[in-house]
Design an enzyme around this catalytic site. Structure first.
Site, PDB file in Angstrom:
ATOM      1  N   ASP A   1      16.213 -50.653  17.856  1.00 25.07           N
ATOM      2  CA  ASP A   1      16.592 -52.022  18.675  1.00 25.07           C
ATOM      3  C   ASP A   1      17.726 -52.028  19.410  1.00 25.07           C
ATOM      4  O   ASP A   1      18.943 -51.474  18.999  1.00 25.07           O
ATOM      5  CB  ASP A   1      16.378 -53.179  17.542  1.00 25.07           C
ATOM      6  CG  ASP A   1      15.846 -54.402  18.313  1.00 25.07           C
ATOM      7  OD1 ASP A   1      15.368 -54.473  19.528  1.00 25.07           O
ATOM      8  OD2 ASP A   1      16.303 -55.528  17.917  1.00 25.07           O
TER       9      ASP A   1
ATOM     10  N   HIS B   1      15.656 -48.422  27.602  1.00 32.37           N
ATOM     11  CA  HIS B   1      14.679 -47.530  26.860  1.00 32.37           C
ATOM     12  C   HIS B   1      14.508 -46.047  27.124  1.00 32.37           C
ATOM     13  O   HIS B   1      14.425 -45.146  26.455  1.00 32.37           O
ATOM     14  CB  HIS B   1      13.096 -47.840  27.387  1.00 32.37           C
ATOM     15  CG  HIS B   1      12.850 -49.393  27.083  1.00 32.37           C
ATOM     16  ND1 HIS B   1      13.116 -49.840  25.633  1.00 32.37           N
ATOM     17  CD2 HIS B   1      12.377 -50.272  27.882  1.00 32.37           C
ATOM     18  CE1 HIS B   1      12.848 -51.283  25.780  1.00 32.37           C
ATOM     19  NE2 HIS B   1      12.106 -51.703  26.892  1.00 32.37           N
TER      20      HIS B   1
ATOM     21  N   LEU C   1      10.928 -30.936   9.879  1.00 25.83           N
ATOM     22  CA  LEU C   1      11.121 -32.510   9.867  1.00 25.83           C
ATOM     23  C   LEU C   1       9.774 -33.090  10.293  1.00 25.83           C
ATOM     24  O   LEU C   1       9.303 -32.647  11.386  1.00 25.83           O
ATOM     25  CB  LEU C   1      12.147 -32.892  10.840  1.00 25.83           C
ATOM     26  CG  LEU C   1      12.165 -34.332  10.834  1.00 25.83           C
ATOM     27  CD1 LEU C   1      13.104 -34.913   9.417  1.00 25.83           C
ATOM     28  CD2 LEU C   1      12.982 -34.966  12.222  1.00 25.83           C
TER      29      LEU C   1
HETATM   30  C1  IPE Z   1      10.995 -54.249  16.955  1.00 22.41           C
HETATM   31  O1  IPE Z   1      12.160 -54.908  17.930  1.00 22.41           O
HETATM   32  C2  IPE Z   1      10.156 -53.400  17.429  1.00 22.41           C
HETATM   33  C3  IPE Z   1      10.737 -52.135  18.017  1.00 22.41           C
HETATM   34  C4  IPE Z   1      11.778 -51.638  17.769  1.00 22.41           C
HETATM   35  C5  IPE Z   1       9.753 -51.041  18.625  1.00 22.41           C
HETATM   36  P1  IPE Z   1      11.847 -56.142  18.749  1.00 22.41           P
HETATM   37  O2  IPE Z   1      13.090 -56.137  19.741  1.00 22.41           O
HETATM   38  O3  IPE Z   1      10.360 -56.096  19.262  1.00 22.41           O
HETATM   39  O4  IPE Z   1      11.710 -57.307  17.558  1.00 22.41           O
HETATM   40  P2  IPE Z   1      12.149 -58.620  17.720  1.00 22.41           P
HETATM   41  O5  IPE Z   1      11.354 -59.313  18.556  1.00 22.41           O
HETATM   42  O6  IPE Z   1      13.779 -58.700  17.888  1.00 22.41           O
HETATM   43  O7  IPE Z   1      11.756 -59.166  16.197  1.00 22.41           O
HETATM   44  C1  IPE Z   2      13.835 -51.701  21.286  1.00 23.15           C
HETATM   45  O1  IPE Z   2      14.658 -52.280  22.025  1.00 23.15           O
HETATM   46  C2  IPE Z   2      12.872 -50.905  21.908  1.00 23.15           C
HETATM   47  C3  IPE Z   2      11.348 -51.697  22.016  1.00 23.15           C
HETATM   48  C4  IPE Z   2      11.076 -52.751  21.240  1.00 23.15           C
HETATM   49  C5  IPE Z   2      10.376 -50.813  22.793  1.00 23.15           C
HETATM   50  P1  IPE Z   2      14.599 -53.840  22.728  1.00 23.15           P
HETATM   51  O2  IPE Z   2      13.606 -53.526  24.141  1.00 23.15           O
HETATM   52  O3  IPE Z   2      13.898 -54.711  21.880  1.00 23.15           O
HETATM   53  O4  IPE Z   2      16.120 -54.049  23.040  1.00 23.15           O
HETATM   54  P2  IPE Z   2      16.687 -55.666  22.956  1.00 23.15           P
HETATM   55  O5  IPE Z   2      16.464 -56.169  21.653  1.00 23.15           O
HETATM   56  O6  IPE Z   2      15.883 -56.663  23.882  1.00 23.15           O
HETATM   57  O7  IPE Z   2      18.010 -55.464  23.118  1.00 23.15           O
HETATM   58 MG    MG Z   3      14.606 -55.956  20.503  1.00 27.15          MG
END
Ligand code: IPE
Ligand code: IPE
Ligand code: MG
Length: 246
Positions: free
Chosen positions: A21, A38, A132
């Site tokens: 995240d 991303h 892995l």
């Molecule tokens: C969880 O992150 C999903 C992934 C990292 C793929 P999110 O950014 O979607 O989660 P919330 O919305 O903060 O709970």
């Molecule tokens: C996690 O990073 C990746 C996905 C959920 C695909 P985020 O896109 O949730 O990044 P933040 O949390 O908004 O910084």
């Molecule tokens: Mg996020």
């Protein structure tokens, strides 16, 4: 890197699960569109895969797209789909050379057909690799997993009185893997966000403020070191003589 084991240290984790995240915030800090976060996140994943191999981790399970991530703006969702497709064609040969076996967990139904085909190719091309196992959770949700396992058990005709944890586990998406030893979430949020709900019953959690694209080998080592400090009891008690005063 090798680990020197002492009496007090537990073994390194065999299975690490990561909620990758913080990509969006990483991009925002650089005044870039979220997509670039991303993209940098994919590079971080490739680095962490190599680091896990170097540390003899057996399975790495990463949360790449949740059942709930469809709620995001459609351009972000389609950007992510395209990015994953490009990442498969860019890194598949390299992953194969590194000895990585790729497995996709999640609901493939709603995923674009091109991506489904790429997943199938990636799985087939790496099925024999042993160094892995990389489980990529895509359109995955822990609740979805439990429900689909129940549905499959019913379809298989498992009688209600025979359904227990082990039997249901045979239908879960991660049936080929031991439960994760270590769960890492980057990005500063302290929640599971519907990741491996069933499988993390006794997993050790480490939360890091580091944004995923910045996650380094040193961060991984810090998380592993924190794990090795933990006292895992699984509901039992420590062996006699091993109890320390508080
Ligand atoms: C969880 O992150 C999903 C992934 C990292 C793929 P999110 O950014 O979607 O989660 P919330 O919305 O903060 O709970
Ligand atoms: C996690 O990073 C990746 C996905 C959920 C695909 P985020 O896109 O949730 O990044 P933040 O949390 O908004 O910084
Ligand atoms: Mg996020």
């Amino acid at each position: 890197m090798t680990f020197e084991m002492t009496d007090t240290q537990v073994a390194p984790p065999r299975h690490i699960a990561i909620v990758m995240d913080g990509n969006g915030r990483w991009a925002k800090k650089r005044f870039l569109p979220r997509f670039f976060g991303h993209k940098a996140g994919v590079d971080a994943l490739v680095r962490v895969v190599q680091a896990c191999i170097d540390r003899q981790v057996e399975q790495l399970t990463v949360f790449a797209f949740s059942s709930e991530n469809w709620k995001r703006p459609s351009d972000e969702v389609s950007g992510l789909m395209g990015l994953v497709l490009a990442a498969v064609s860019r890194y598949l040969a390299r992953m194969g050379a590194m000895g990585v076996q790729i497995r996709i967990i999640g609901d493939r139904e709603a995923v674009p057909e091109k991506l489904r085909k790429a997943w199938n190719e990636a799985e087939q091309a790496t099925a024999h690799n042993q160094r892995l196992i990389l489980n990529v959770a895509f359109n995955y949700g822990g609740r979805w997993d439990i429900v689909q396992a129940c549905r499959k058990a019913i379809e298989a005709g498992v009688p209600a009185q025979e359904l227990n944890e082990a039997r249901l586990g045979e239908f879960m998406a991660m049936r080929h893997a031991p439960d994760p030893d270590l769960f890492i979430r980057t990005g500063g949020e302290v929640r599971i966000s519907n990741f491996l709900l069933w499988q993390v019953a006794y997993t050790e959690f480490v939360f890091s403020d580091c944004l995923w694209p910045d996650f380094s080998e040193a961060d991984l080592d810090r998380a592993i070191a924190a794990f090795q400090e933990r006292d895992r009891r699984f509901g039992g008690v420590k062996a006699a003589g091993a109890v320390s005063a508080c």
